[in-house]
Design an enzyme around this catalytic site. Structure first.
Site, mmCIF file in Angstrom:
data_model
loop_
_atom_site.group_PDB
_atom_site.id
_atom_site.type_symbol
_atom_site.label_atom_id
_atom_site.label_comp_id
_atom_site.label_asym_id
_atom_site.label_seq_id
_atom_site.Cartn_x
_atom_site.Cartn_y
_atom_site.Cartn_z
ATOM 1 N N ARG A 192 0.823 -1.216 0.000
ATOM 2 C CA ARG A 192 0.000 0.000 0.000
ATOM 3 C C ARG A 192 0.855 1.263 0.000
ATOM 4 N NH1 ARG A 192 -3.557 2.690 4.276
ATOM 5 N NH2 ARG A 192 -5.425 3.436 3.214
ATOM 6 N N ILE B 290 -7.311 7.455 -0.696
ATOM 7 C CA ILE B 290 -7.146 6.017 -0.900
ATOM 8 C C ILE B 290 -7.967 5.395 0.228
ATOM 9 C CG2 ILE B 290 -4.927 6.141 0.365
ATOM 10 C CD1 ILE B 290 -3.950 3.705 -1.114
ATOM 11 N N SER B 291 -8.804 4.410 -0.089
ATOM 12 C CA SER B 291 -9.748 3.876 0.895
ATOM 13 C C SER B 291 -9.036 3.144 2.028
ATOM 14 C CB SER B 291 -10.719 2.909 0.219
ATOM 15 O OG SER B 291 -11.313 3.509 -0.903
ATOM 16 N N GLN B 292 -9.787 2.999 3.113
ATOM 17 C CA GLN B 292 -9.344 2.228 4.276
ATOM 18 C C GLN B 292 -9.138 0.763 3.851
ATOM 19 O OE1 GLN B 292 -12.612 2.359 6.949
ATOM 20 N NE2 GLN B 292 -11.760 0.835 8.342
ATOM 21 N N PRO B 293 -8.037 0.113 4.268
ATOM 22 C CA PRO B 293 -7.796 -1.272 3.840
ATOM 23 C C PRO B 293 -8.971 -2.219 4.112
ATOM 24 C CG PRO B 293 -5.835 -0.404 4.899
ATOM 25 C CD PRO B 293 -6.893 0.661 5.039
#
Ligand code: SAH
Length: 226
Positions: A47, A73-76
């Site tokens: 990431r 960038i989205s949360q994992p």
């Protein structure tokens, strides 16, 4: 594939790899992600390679992070959750709307045959394309344009995922789903938060919608969006 190493120093790379393992164990497996294909993909994709260098120490926090042009960038956990919800098969062709950094596209690309990803902002589309090429994700194709219209050229898709919040499900995305295909999309009447839904195409004319959970995405902007 080990496409990338942080700063070239084995220690820094090792520490990020350890944090990635912990993130997968605690935030993904620990919170109910069951698909082994999703877990493996999230273990594999670095990431940190998708965020600015000043944020590397936060690469494996379970939070969204800022990228260029006011996007995120989205949360994992959410990337893993949405990917699992797509019920992917190895030969699937997937359409992602909202390339952003390219991270979610890279995760998808480890599971399926081909990923088409559409981004409306030219700068982000260009940098994501360069990044994905450099890292060796050769089965991701980044297109620049308004993803609320889908990407008819390569339709139908076995799965479509939208990583920005829409006021309603854009009809072109329904039309571009294969029979049996799944669409996962955040929808809601205000731009600030949404309900994640999964729409399954049952046959030529029928679709079934399931509500999954509450989420917060940047707005989907376009002809069939905000
Ligand atoms: N999946 C991304 C996160 C994307 S954030 C990642 O892993 O990094 C949402 C993205 O959707 C933003 O980059 C935004 O510019 C883009 N977007 C918003 N409306 C869009 C539209 N109509 N078509 C394509 N992209 C759009």
């Amino acid at each position: 594939m080990t496409p990338w190493r942080v700063g070239g120093t084995p220690d820094a790379a090792g520490s990020l790899e350890r944090r990635r393992d912990i993130m997968v164990r605690e935030h993904l497996a620990g919170r109910g992600i069951r698909s082994q294909a999703v877990i493996r993909a999230m273990e594999e994709v670095p990431r940190e390679a998708f965020i600015p260098e000043q944020l590397w120490e936060h690469a494996y926090d379970d939070n969204p992070l800022p990228i260029d042009e006011g996007q995120t960038i989205s949360q994992p956990y959410i990337v893993a959750y949405m990917t699992e919800a797509l019920e992917l098969g190895v030969s699937d062709r997937v359409l992602e709307i909202g390339t952003g950094s390219g991270y979610a596209a890279a995760v998808l690309s480890r599971i399926v045959a081909t990923v088409h990803s559409v981004e409306r902002l030219e700068g982000l589309a260009r940098s994501a394309r360069e990044r994905l090429d450099r890292l060796g994700y050769s089965n991701v194709l980044v297109h620049e344009g308004d993803g609320t219209l889908g990407w008819p050229e390569h339709a139908p898709y076995d799965a479509i995922v939208v990583t920005a919040g829409a006021p309603r499900v854009p009809p072109p995305l329904l039309h571009q789903l294969a029979i049996g295909g799944r669409l996962v999309i955040p929808v809601g009447p205000v731009p600030e938060f949404q309900l994640l839904v999964r729409v399954r195409r049952l046959n030529e004319d029928e679709y079934r919608t399931e509500e999954l959970c509450g989420v917060r995405f940047v707005p989907l902007i376009g002809a069939k969006g905000w």
